[in-house]
Write a protein that holds these residues in place. Structure first.
Motif, short mmCIF file in Angstrom:
data_model
loop_
_atom_site.label_atom_id
_atom_site.label_comp_id
_atom_site.label_asym_id
_atom_site.label_seq_id
_atom_site.Cartn_x
_atom_site.Cartn_y
_atom_site.Cartn_z
N GLU A 70 36.20 71.85 62.06
CA GLU A 70 37.65 71.82 62.26
C GLU A 70 38.32 70.91 61.25
O GLU A 70 37.75 69.92 60.79
CB GLU A 70 38.01 71.43 63.69
CG GLU A 70 37.51 70.08 64.12
CD GLU A 70 37.77 69.80 65.59
OE1 GLU A 70 38.10 70.73 66.35
OE2 GLU A 70 37.66 68.62 65.98
N VAL B 84 41.44 68.38 60.67
CA VAL B 84 42.33 67.52 61.44
C VAL B 84 43.38 66.97 60.48
O VAL B 84 43.04 66.44 59.42
CB VAL B 84 41.57 66.35 62.10
CG1 VAL B 84 42.48 65.59 63.04
CG2 VAL B 84 40.35 66.87 62.86
N SER C 297 46.72 68.85 66.45
CA SER C 297 46.60 68.55 65.02
C SER C 297 45.34 69.17 64.43
O SER C 297 44.98 68.87 63.30
CB SER C 297 46.57 67.03 64.83
OG SER C 297 45.44 66.52 65.50
N LYS C 298 44.68 70.03 65.20
CA LYS C 298 43.38 70.55 64.76
C LYS C 298 43.44 72.05 64.47
O LYS C 298 44.07 72.80 65.21
CB LYS C 298 42.32 70.29 65.81
CG LYS C 298 42.06 68.81 66.06
CD LYS C 298 41.11 68.62 67.21
CE LYS C 298 40.91 67.12 67.47
NZ LYS C 298 40.15 66.87 68.69
N THR D 166 40.78 75.18 63.78
CA THR D 166 39.36 75.54 63.85
C THR D 166 38.99 76.47 62.70
O THR D 166 39.65 77.48 62.46
CB THR D 166 39.06 76.23 65.18
OG1 THR D 166 39.48 75.36 66.23
CG2 THR D 166 37.58 76.52 65.33
N ARG E 51 35.60 68.22 59.70
CA ARG E 51 34.42 67.72 60.41
C ARG E 51 33.56 68.89 60.85
O ARG E 51 34.08 69.93 61.26
CB ARG E 51 34.82 66.99 61.70
CG ARG E 51 35.71 65.82 61.56
CD ARG E 51 36.05 65.36 62.99
NE ARG E 51 37.09 64.35 62.99
CZ ARG E 51 37.93 64.18 63.99
NH1 ARG E 51 37.87 64.96 65.06
NH2 ARG E 51 38.83 63.23 63.94
N SER F 268 31.44 65.06 57.39
CA SER F 268 32.90 65.12 57.29
C SER F 268 33.34 64.77 55.87
O SER F 268 32.57 64.22 55.10
CB SER F 268 33.54 64.17 58.31
OG SER F 268 33.14 62.85 58.02
#
Lengths: 550, 422
Positions: free
Chosen positions: B349, B351, B376-377, B379, B408, B414
């Protein structure tokens, strides 16, 4: 002074025997209440019930009671019948049935043999049963947080009472990817075929709390303890746990079964109303085939004890109409080597409808070509909902607007198909304790019949082993842990004795109930006046020995 | 021999190892110089003390007799946890058949530390991935075997449970005598399985095995994984999924079938001597170099996410488009097909920090498609080895706002990139 003890004993036995517990309305008891009722029984002089102090079970928070008569063999070494109440985390009626069994077997009047032990765990899936009782619904999961939808959050999208009727039922969502359509009886669903429409997704009632476009896909709980066992466990199903026996209570129970001489496990759970033999999957069902005669014998006992009309042996998958891997019942049989039975106190056939009491909810339909007949499970329950409850057990699907989505809310009410209404509980439990007693009384018992002669120092010994019980000495199916599942007959020689012919250690076949082995013969050179000892051992039996002086 | 040449060729890609930092023999060695569990613990402890920036030694758990099972983490640890990085796990010495694994794993750890001690590719690699090593999964067997060797009384008592038949996938107590009464009935296998569950960043699991002449089995697992696996180790002579398929209840089968990790069995060829079939002490450096080459190869292939520089476009007052591309620079995918089948991992995802995400779209070959946004994410789909995906974010923020975009993934670590909305 008149002793009150006999009166108190009668009072406790009478009050604790049913789920009424002095209430105006019948109700299900909490796990604490169920266990307290057995503690009270244990406190009475003359009963055979005691809390089982076992470190593995205690460490995992499993409360167990042991029922045993006084006898020469230590309780922990005796053949043991293990009774599990509600291990599926759903069957509160199973927990009540377990207590009923404990009370019946623990009564001083019950003819429990002195070389048998019965261990009863009333609430084998405590957390799940507690949640089920509180919320009137559940999925059998314990309190372990599980990220069911693997989105990194746990328990974030559980069910809600959308229509404010005080019940959380089921919800149908129109969804082109849904797997269901309505059947000809528009209360029930059937799997959607290629051209079927409208397709429906079946979810618990509630909104999309986490805004991911899915409804109630990650509610509270948990791991189903009874499905946390190995043997065909579906690793992709998070409700079976991250690893087999990952849950301390499940592992403690497995270790307990391995440690004790458990000859039978009676799991009181399920909603099919039948006695089911091992076989949550086709592979285990096949494994159990060599013991078909044993399971038929158990079904005959079950019919006699409960008056239920089960025609023959049924595997678990046949009884439940679904395949389930990783179930405890199968592991108890395949690895534990025990006679492992599931007895469902409640089921569609438990309440037999009689013509005088008919409360038809629907008029007879004109015979129409059945393009989408309901599924077998729904067909089995339909007479109950229509004829017994007058349709009240099922809430018809009612349209509801949920945001921009059109949904329908309805389905089975609580206390209908998973557990009986409390008013029907006594009927559901009837005779189960008699079946448990028959299992305990039927445990195999080895007896050695021996003839001995002597001519000078030469002694001739002839012996056969008899199983004086009703059950066989072990399962016929191949054991995962035992290389020999039959009866072992040993001639224990003393100093100065020599075996001239015959085997010191003989492995005989397993013996059915009442069966005797073929005769074995030994010739021993033994000083005059000395005795000879024979010892027989089988997986489900106390060892038996006999000493003769030819 | 092809395996050996292939591994040597890989080894040649890296500079020759610097001399191993001196580690004084703090405890007496076992018979004939082999490593007792106690000595192993002391040597590892000393390594960790000397190289705290590179080596972390913890306990995986305890054996049935109460011995510690050491777990070594090799990673340049600059504040972040190894769990946030892509990782490879090497497990050695499951029983008496592969006792040699401990010597090799220990030597491998020391060689790796020696290399990473200086600037170079190994140090760089350990700056972005973690290498977990379990040098002796079954210290009880090692302890008994070496004690027997020393006393001249080698016990050959039948083993009750074989650790490498005691894992859940394919566990079959009816077919395997040493499978145990239930999977993970042994503390050693349970500790290892629990480690793998608790560390979803492990993408690849490796074992050191004696060479096998057995024919590999055809596997029915997802073709994408079989392909990725064979491309990954082509020419190495190492076995992977087909070996795991042949071994019901084995660790490698569990690692793939239930945890979705890629697996590799590194064959170790040596002249077996003595009753324990251990390699000669003099052969260990060569063997461990070969094994280290395999481990480093696996570590280099781990999925790793990175960004290219973002492009900002103004859409209106306080509304922006921001184009970025996320690349998996590793050879392995961010999740195996099996892990996706099992839904084991949360999807990768994006962010966004510093701006509100209004919407998002993926851009594949010029065609854009709406993507799910939660707060705020955003996918993302899983990325194959070397794959790149373009994402257009539609953001709301005041002009000249500095935003940070983070990506991430459970198995690919990440990465983050900053941009100014103007």
């Amino acid at each position: 002074m008149v002793s009150l003890r006999p009166f108190l004993r009668l009072l406790v036995l009478a009050l604790g025997a049913s789920p009424l517990v002095g209430q105006d309305e019948p109700r299900y008891r909490t796990c604490e209440e169920l266990e307290r009722s057995l503690d009270e029984l244990a406190a009475l002089e003359g009963t055979r019930v005691a809390r089982l102090s076992h470190p593995l079970l205690a460490a995992a928070g499993v409360v167990a009671f042991e029922i045993a008569s006084k006898g020469p063999v230590d309780r922990s070494g005796r053949p043991t019948l293990l009774v599990l109440g509600g291990f599926d985390g759903l069957s509160l009626s199973g927990a009540e049935a377990a207590v009923a069994c404990a009370r019946a077997l623990g009564s001083p009047a019950s003819p429990l043999l002195p070389d048998i032990s019965v261990v009863v765990i009333p609430c084998a899936a405590r957390a799940a049963l507690t949640r089920y009782r509180t919320q009137q619904r559940g999925d059998g999961g314990d309190d372990t947080p599980v990220d069911t939808d693997r989105d990194g959050s746990v328990d974030e999208d559980g069910p809600d009472d959308l229509d404010g009727d005080g019940l959380i039922l089921s919800m149908l969502v129109e969804d082109s990817a849904g797997g269901w359509v309505l059947s000809d009886d528009d209360r029930f669903l059937v799997p959607a075929g290629p051209l079927d429409a409208p397709r429906l997704a079946l979810r618990p009632e509630g909104r999309d709390d986490d805004g991911d476009g899915r409804y109630n896909e990650d509610g509270p709980g948990g791991v189903a303890l009874e499905r946390n066992f190995p043997l065909e466990r579906p690793a992709a199903d998070p409700s079976t746990g991250t690893l087999p026996l990952s849950q301390p209570a499940a592992r403690a129970l497995a270790d307990f079964v391995l440690e004790r001489r458990v000859f039978a496990v009676l799991s009181l759970q399920g909603a099919h109303g039948a006695l089911a033999s091992p076989g949550g999957t086709a592979a285990i069902e096949s494994w159990a085939v060599p013991d078909r005669a044993l399971y038929e014998l158990c079904v005959r006992e079950f019919r006699t004890a409960t008056g239920r009309a089960q025609s023959g042996a049924l595997s678990r998958r046949a009884a439940r109409l679904v395949d389930q891997g990783g179930v405890a019942q199968d592991w108890f049989a395949v690895v534990g080597g025990a006679l492992s039975l599931e007895l469902a106190p409640w089921g569609p056939g438990v309440v037999v409808t009689t013509p005088g009491l008919m409360l038809d909810a629907r008029f007879e339909r004109a015979a129409a070509p059945a393009s989408r007949p309901p599924l077998e499970r729904d067909l089995r329950w339909r007479p109950y909902v229509d004829d017994v409850t007058g349709g009240a057990a099922f809430v018809p699907w009612t349209p509801h607007l949920l945001g921009s989505a059109r949904v329908r809310i309805g389905g089975w009410k609580p206390w209908t198909i998973e557990n009986p209404p409390p008013s029907e509980l006594a009927r559901a439990l009837a005779g189960i304790e008699r079946f448990a007693l028959a299992l305990a009384q039927g445990a195999p018992r080895l007896e050695i019949e021996v003839r001995a002669e002597r001519d000078g120092r030469i002694a001739t010994l002839r012996a056969r082993v008899r199983n004086a019980g009703r059950l066989p000495t072990s399962l016929a199916a191949r054991s995962a842990v035992r290389s020999h599942g039959g009866v072992t007959l040993e001639l224990a020689l003393e100093d100065g004795q020599d075996l001239l012919a015959g085997r010191e250690l003989d492995e005989l076949a397993a013996l059915a109930g009442g069966e005797s082995s073929a005769e074995r013969e030994w010739i021993v050179l033994a000083p005059e006046g000395s005795s000879l000892t024979l010892r027989a051992v089988a997986p489900w039996c106390n060892p038996s020995s006999v000493k003769v002086r030819p | 021999m092809s395996a050996l040449f292939a591994l040597m060729a890989l080894w040649a890609q890296d500079p020759l190892p610097a001399p191993v930092p001196e580690v004084a023999p703090a405890a007496p060695s076992g018979p004939e110089g082999y490593c007792t569990p106690r000595r192993l613990a002391l040597v590892l402890e000393e390594l960790a003390t000397k190289h705290p920036d590179l080596v972390r030694v913890e306990s995986l758990g305890r054996s049935a007799s109460g011995l510690e099972i050491p777990l070594v983490t090799l990673a340049l640890l600059e504040g972040d946890s190894p769990r946030s990085r892509p990782a490879v796990l090497l497990v050695a010495a499951f029983g008496s058949e592969d006792l040699f694994g401990t010597e090799l794993a220990l030597a491998l750890v020391r060689q790796c530390v020696a290399e990473a001690h200086h600037e170079g590719p190994v140090r760089q690699l350990l700056g972005r991935v973690a290498v977990y090593v379990v040098p002796a999964l079954h210290p009880d067997v090692r302890s008994q075997a070496l004690a027997g060797l020393e006393s001249g009384m080698l016990a050959s008592a039948p083993r009750r449970v074989e650790l490498d038949s005691n894992f859940p996938a394919g566990w079959d107590p009816l077919a395997e005598a040493g499978a145990g009464p239930y999977p993970l009935s042994e503390p050693e296998s349970r500790a290892l399985a629990e480690f793998l569950v608790a560390n979803p960043n492990v993408s690849a699991c490796l074992r050191l095995v004696p060479p096998s002449l057995e024919r590999p089995l055809a596997v029915s697992w997802p073709a994408a994984d079989v392909r990725a696996q064979s491309e990954w180790f082509e020419g190495l002579g190492a076995g992977g999924l087909e070996l795991a398929a042949r071994s019901p209840g084995s660790f490698l089968r569990f690692a793939y079938e239930e945890r979705g990790a890629f697996v590799l069995a590194l064959p170790c060829s040596f002249e077996r001597g003595g009753p324990l079939a251990l390699p000669r002490i003099g052969d260990i450096p060569r063997l461990s170099r070969e094994a280290l080459a395999g481990v480093l190869h696996a570590a280099r292939a781990l999925p790793t996410l990175s960004f290219c520089a973002p492009t900002v476009g103004a859409l209106g007052p306080a509304q922006w488009s921001l184009d970025i591309a996320v690349t998996n620079s590793g050879a392995l995918p961010t999740a195996s097909a099996r892990a996706r089948e099992l839904e084991l991992l949360t999807m990768p995802e994006l962010v966004v920090h510093g701006a509100r995400v209004v919407a998002a779209a993926s851009i594949v070959e010029g065609e854009s498609k709406s993507m799910p946004v939660r707060g705020s994410k955003v996918t993302l789909a899983e990325l194959g080895g070397g794959e790149r995906v373009g994402v257009r974010l539609f953001l709301s923020a005041a002009s000249a706002t500095d935003v940070r975009i983070e990506v991430r993934s459970a198995r690919a670590g990440s990465a983050s990139v900053a941009a100014r909305l103007e």
